[in-house]
Design an enzyme around this catalytic site. Structure first.
Site, PDB file in Angstrom:
ATOM      1  N   ALA A 201     -14.099 -17.299 -38.986  1.00  0.00           N
ATOM      2  CA  ALA A 201     -14.731 -18.069 -39.780  1.00  0.00           C
ATOM      3  C   ALA A 201     -14.093 -18.248 -41.409  1.00  0.00           C
ATOM      4  O   ALA A 201     -14.314 -16.795 -42.096  1.00  0.00           O
ATOM      5  CB  ALA A 201     -16.015 -18.102 -39.211  1.00  0.00           C
ATOM      6  N   THR A 202     -13.436 -18.988 -41.819  1.00  0.00           N
ATOM      7  CA  THR A 202     -13.535 -19.430 -43.540  1.00  0.00           C
ATOM      8  C   THR A 202     -14.463 -20.476 -44.176  1.00  0.00           C
ATOM      9  O   THR A 202     -14.088 -22.055 -43.067  1.00  0.00           O
ATOM     10  CB  THR A 202     -11.448 -20.144 -43.556  1.00  0.00           C
ATOM     11  OG1 THR A 202     -10.747 -19.171 -42.698  1.00  0.00           O
ATOM     12  CG2 THR A 202     -11.321 -19.855 -45.059  1.00  0.00           C
ATOM     13  N   GLY A 203     -15.286 -20.675 -44.715  1.00  0.00           N
ATOM     14  CA  GLY A 203     -16.024 -21.370 -45.433  1.00  0.00           C
ATOM     15  C   GLY A 203     -16.923 -20.598 -46.259  1.00  0.00           C
ATOM     16  O   GLY A 203     -16.945 -19.469 -46.674  1.00  0.00           O
ATOM     17  N   GLY A 204     -18.071 -21.674 -46.600  1.00  0.00           N
ATOM     18  CA  GLY A 204     -19.186 -21.396 -47.055  1.00  0.00           C
ATOM     19  C   GLY A 204     -20.053 -19.976 -46.402  1.00  0.00           C
ATOM     20  O   GLY A 204     -20.010 -19.941 -45.199  1.00  0.00           O
ATOM     21  N   ALA A 205     -20.709 -19.272 -47.360  1.00  0.00           N
ATOM     22  CA  ALA A 205     -21.688 -18.467 -46.939  1.00  0.00           C
ATOM     23  C   ALA A 205     -22.429 -18.980 -45.508  1.00  0.00           C
ATOM     24  O   ALA A 205     -22.797 -18.069 -44.208  1.00  0.00           O
ATOM     25  CB  ALA A 205     -22.974 -18.269 -47.416  1.00  0.00           C
ATOM     26  N   GLY A 206     -22.776 -19.779 -45.103  1.00  0.00           N
ATOM     27  CA  GLY A 206     -23.392 -20.552 -44.202  1.00  0.00           C
ATOM     28  C   GLY A 206     -22.777 -20.426 -42.581  1.00  0.00           C
ATOM     29  O   GLY A 206     -23.140 -19.753 -41.843  1.00  0.00           O
ATOM     30  N   CYS A 255      -9.258 -19.379 -53.132  1.00  0.00           N
ATOM     31  CA  CYS A 255     -10.598 -18.214 -53.187  1.00  0.00           C
ATOM     32  C   CYS A 255     -10.068 -16.909 -54.049  1.00  0.00           C
ATOM     33  O   CYS A 255     -10.172 -15.956 -54.543  1.00  0.00           O
ATOM     34  CB  CYS A 255     -10.844 -17.300 -52.373  1.00  0.00           C
ATOM     35  SG  CYS A 255      -9.834 -16.603 -50.797  1.00  0.00           S
TER      36      CYS A 255
END
Length: 372
Positions: A201-206, A255
């Site tokens: 998973a790459t992305g926001g914390a959710g 990032c």
């Protein structure tokens, strides 16, 4: 009404499972075939994935910016070429088939075994390189992969995968080795990550937290909050342009870009002057600081209208006039860590500026910022 909502949710879950089941079935068929590949066959596929993005770097960058309205075409093209080359050269020559290590002393032989089906959640901020690199890693281990792209980057991510698959087909690669969902939804993503053998998973914390809660082995990449300490012995004329270049690359959405610069107190004004000379607009007034905080963050979270936008757009959102030749906005922080909103990740060409007394304090500031 409650019964209708429950029935709708149940219907959605049933439809999502049927939809994802087809992807999983196709992926398992492909994985069973690639599992029989030799090292040279695997490496040829991995190289082709990278070469496809490298050869089409400019076009894929244009598609990504046109769809997401984030970043800079030239920077994305450079990233497409650079990452394709770097990742391939890192994977090239590494063993991932058969016996990969022998420990004669302990009598242990390590044999590479595929994990099976990989589920990859990819972000809109990196709609080309993340699907490419996830696919390279998966195929290198003789796994099949199913990608669920961000709903605002379906076109660019799908175009990337379609171009890759076109080249792999010409090599006789297993069909459906790399798949991408054509119906993106939270329900489909949840169903996919609960059925795959491993999740990336790459992305926001959710999304990252959802992957960790999927019940499957998961690797997550969330926020990037790079801290940069300028040592007293550093040459500002050399260091500052590099910091600015890193911060403004692709309008600040990668990032690994510098987020904060931590400057020694006794050289603070001198170094800020070097920033100004290199195109930084240094913000020191209370009114402008608050204006930029409100423009970049909404209720403590990154303002989606500021993500991947230019200095001119950010300053317009803040209602602050900056010089035409401004490259980056450098904002003097009032505190650090939880005391300062600007200590968080800022996915736009904005730097937070901190000052330190001794090096121990510089590290404390960096650590506190990382923890938010």
């Amino acid at each position: 009404m409650e019964e209708n909502r429950q029935r709708t949710a149940e219907e959605e879950a049933t439809e999502s499972k049927a939809y994802i089941d087809d992807y999983i079935r196709r992926a398992r068929d492909a994985q069973a075939k690639i599992e029989k590949y030799s090292q040279s066959q695997v490496d040829r596929l991995v190289m082709t994935i990278a070469k496809t993005v490298f050869d089409n770097a400019e076009y894929l960058a244009q598609v990504a910016v046109a769809e997401t309205h984030m970043g800079v075409v030239e920077d994305k093209a450079a990233k497409n070429r650079g990452k394709a080359s770097i990742i391939w050269n890192s994977l090239k020559g590494k063993k991932s088939v058969g016996i990969i290590e022998r420990d004669e002393e302990r009598g242990i032989v390590k044999v590479a075994k595929p994990m099976g089906v990989v589920a990859a959640i990819t972000p809109m901020t990196n709609p080309t390189v993340t699907p490419m690199s996830n696919a390279m890693f998966a195929v290198k281990g003789r796994n099949a992969i199913i990608i669920t792209p961000h709903h605002k980057s379906i076109k660019s991510s799908t175009e990337t995968i379609n171009m890759i698959n076109s080249q792999l087909t010409m090599l006789g690669a297993p069909e459906n080795l790399i798949q991408i969902l054509d119906q993106q939804s939270r329900a489909n993503t949840r169903t996919l990550i609960s059925q795959a053998d491993v999740v990336i998973a790459t992305g926001g914390a959710g999304m990252v937290n959802a992957a960790y809660s999927s019940g499957r082995p998961a690797l997550g990449v969330g926020a990037g909050n790079v801290q940069c300490i300028i040592d007293r012995d550093a040459n500002p004329a050399e260091a500052v342009p590099k910091i600015i270049a890193g911060r403004i690359f692709d309008n600040g959405i990668i990032c690994s870009g510098e987020q904060s610069v931590i400057i020694p107190q006794d050289k603070y004004e001198e170094i800020l002057q070097v920033f100004t000379q290199n195109g930084a607009y240094v913000v020191t007034s209370r009114e402008e600081k608050e204006a930029f905080r409100n423009a970049i963050f909404t209720d403590g979270a990154m303002n989606r209208h500021a993500i991947g936008q230019s200095v001119q757009v950010i300053s317009a959102l803040a209602g602050v006039q900056v010089p035409e030749n401004c490259k980056v906005i450098a904002i003097e922080a009032d505190g650090y860590g939880k005391e300062e909103l600007l200590a968080k990740e800022k996915m736009c060409p904005v730097l937070a500026v901190f000052r330190y007394g001794d090096f121990k304090e510089a590290v404390e500031i960096a650590k506190a910022n990382l923890e938010v």
